[in-house]
Motif scaffolding. Sequence first.
Motif, PDB file in Angstrom:
ATOM      1  N   GLU A  38       0.914  -1.351   0.155  1.00 41.44           N
ATOM      2  CA  GLU A  38       0.121  -0.138   0.046  1.00 41.44           C
ATOM      3  C   GLU A  38       0.787   1.075  -0.095  1.00 41.44           C
ATOM      4  O   GLU A  38       2.170   0.929   0.223  1.00 41.44           O
ATOM      5  CB  GLU A  38      -1.073  -0.074   1.149  1.00 41.44           C
ATOM      6  N   VAL A  39       0.140   2.428  -0.400  1.00 39.43           N
ATOM      7  CA  VAL A  39       1.011   3.861  -0.273  1.00 39.43           C
ATOM      8  C   VAL A  39       0.636   4.452   0.857  1.00 39.43           C
ATOM      9  O   VAL A  39      -0.845   4.717   1.188  1.00 39.43           O
ATOM     10  CB  VAL A  39       0.532   4.302  -1.504  1.00 39.43           C
ATOM     11  N   VAL A  40       1.742   4.962   1.569  1.00 39.27           N
ATOM     12  CA  VAL A  40       1.488   5.816   2.672  1.00 39.27           C
ATOM     13  C   VAL A  40       2.327   7.210   2.353  1.00 39.27           C
ATOM     14  O   VAL A  40       2.953   7.254   1.426  1.00 39.27           O
ATOM     15  CB  VAL A  40       1.992   5.174   3.974  1.00 39.27           C
ATOM     16  N   ALA A  41       2.012   8.155   3.452  1.00 37.67           N
ATOM     17  CA  ALA A  41       2.652   9.497   3.358  1.00 37.67           C
ATOM     18  C   ALA A  41       4.121   9.316   3.656  1.00 37.67           C
ATOM     19  O   ALA A  41       4.172   8.541   4.708  1.00 37.67           O
ATOM     20  CB  ALA A  41       1.935  10.577   4.076  1.00 37.67           C
ATOM     21  N   ALA A  42       5.120   9.802   3.014  1.00 39.77           N
ATOM     22  CA  ALA A  42       6.622   9.606   3.712  1.00 39.77           C
ATOM     23  C   ALA A  42       6.908  10.837   4.806  1.00 39.77           C
ATOM     24  O   ALA A  42       6.170  11.991   4.671  1.00 39.77           O
ATOM     25  CB  ALA A  42       7.263   9.777   2.590  1.00 39.77           C
ATOM     26  N   THR A  43       7.245  10.358   5.889  1.00 41.69           N
ATOM     27  CA  THR A  43       7.717  11.328   7.082  1.00 41.69           C
ATOM     28  C   THR A  43       9.071  11.601   6.606  1.00 41.69           C
ATOM     29  O   THR A  43       9.959  11.003   6.141  1.00 41.69           O
ATOM     30  CB  THR A  43       7.730  10.461   8.402  1.00 41.69           C
ATOM     31  N   PRO A  44       9.445  12.904   6.952  1.00 39.45           N
ATOM     32  CA  PRO A  44      10.876  13.508   7.107  1.00 39.45           C
ATOM     33  C   PRO A  44      11.634  12.494   7.426  1.00 39.45           C
ATOM     34  O   PRO A  44      11.845  11.924   8.662  1.00 39.45           O
ATOM     35  CB  PRO A  44      10.759  14.853   7.541  1.00 39.45           C
ATOM     36  N   GLN A  45      12.832  12.503   6.973  1.00 33.25           N
ATOM     37  CA  GLN A  45      14.017  11.823   7.489  1.00 33.25           C
ATOM     38  C   GLN A  45      14.805  12.460   8.421  1.00 33.25           C
ATOM     39  O   GLN A  45      14.974  13.442   8.159  1.00 33.25           O
ATOM     40  CB  GLN A  45      14.931  10.946   6.502  1.00 33.25           C
ATOM     41  N   GLU A  46      15.032  11.849   9.697  1.00 34.29           N
ATOM     42  CA  GLU A  46      15.588  12.436  10.600  1.00 34.29           C
ATOM     43  C   GLU A  46      17.182  12.042  10.638  1.00 34.29           C
ATOM     44  O   GLU A  46      17.676  10.963  10.524  1.00 34.29           O
ATOM     45  CB  GLU A  46      15.022  12.038  12.329  1.00 34.29           C
ATOM     46  N   ALA A  47      17.961  13.125  10.516  1.00 28.86           N
ATOM     47  CA  ALA A  47      19.505  13.076  10.569  1.00 28.86           C
ATOM     48  C   ALA A  47      20.118  12.368  11.923  1.00 28.86           C
ATOM     49  O   ALA A  47      19.698  12.943  12.973  1.00 28.86           O
ATOM     50  CB  ALA A  47      20.300  14.303  10.296  1.00 28.86           C
ATOM     51  N   PRO A  48      20.837  11.388  12.032  1.00 28.82           N
ATOM     52  CA  PRO A  48      21.550  11.066  13.150  1.00 28.82           C
ATOM     53  C   PRO A  48      22.176  12.002  14.063  1.00 28.82           C
ATOM     54  O   PRO A  48      22.828  12.861  13.472  1.00 28.82           O
ATOM     55  CB  PRO A  48      22.295   9.875  13.046  1.00 28.82           C
ATOM     56  N   GLU A  49      22.091  11.932  15.204  1.00 26.08           N
ATOM     57  CA  GLU A  49      22.756  13.113  15.997  1.00 26.08           C
ATOM     58  C   GLU A  49      24.064  12.618  16.456  1.00 26.08           C
ATOM     59  O   GLU A  49      24.436  11.443  16.581  1.00 26.08           O
ATOM     60  CB  GLU A  49      22.295  13.172  17.284  1.00 26.08           C
TER      61      GLU A  49
END
Length: 210
Positions: free
Chosen positions: A74-85
């Motif tokens: 199924e297709v879902v909305a993409a969440t922003p990728q978080e940069a590793p701290e």
Amino acid sequence: MAASLAEPGQRLLARVVDTLVVGVPVVLVVRELVPGHTADVMAPSAVAGCMLLYEAIQLALWGRTLGKRVAGIEVVAATPQEAPEAAPRGAGGAGGAGENAGLGNESAFPVSVPGFVPVAAPEPAKAPAPEEAEVVDASTRPDVLHCVLRAAVYSVPIGLRPIPVLGLLASIFWVVNAGAMFEGVRRQAVHDRLAGTLVVKRPRPESSAF
């Protein structure tokens, strides 16, 4: 709800099923209504329009087309990728403690030898971790506008096939579109990137029969 990204084979299966469901009936109807060479010119545009409506409506309502139901995706909305701290150096970590301990310990280096300059040993380079497909949140469905945009980016090139130059560009686009799924860890084709969507595996409902 977390879900794994869909495999390229699953996405190919979904496209094949959707193309057969929409393309074959539309082409047959156009050939019955429009005789001769005109049918070959009109059929791609008719397929493109029907595919656009077919995909956009189903994605907006259920997040998946008939082909995606067969493939289990199924297709879902993409969440922003978080940069590793990045961990700060020397802030109470093991690396900082080791450096302070080495500098503060007078017996660590032979200071009695004139002209001796201690040099810290370089840290061994770590091998880069292999890229793995990430697990994403599958609870957010894309809105209507993003569903229409996603369907249009894939369907419009179909209608351009009878036009000589644009048809060639459309063929190149499909190659690039397929190759984009293998660039990065989110397996986003061009229409996914433009519409901000991801394709994930749909979890199977648990059955109490067994």
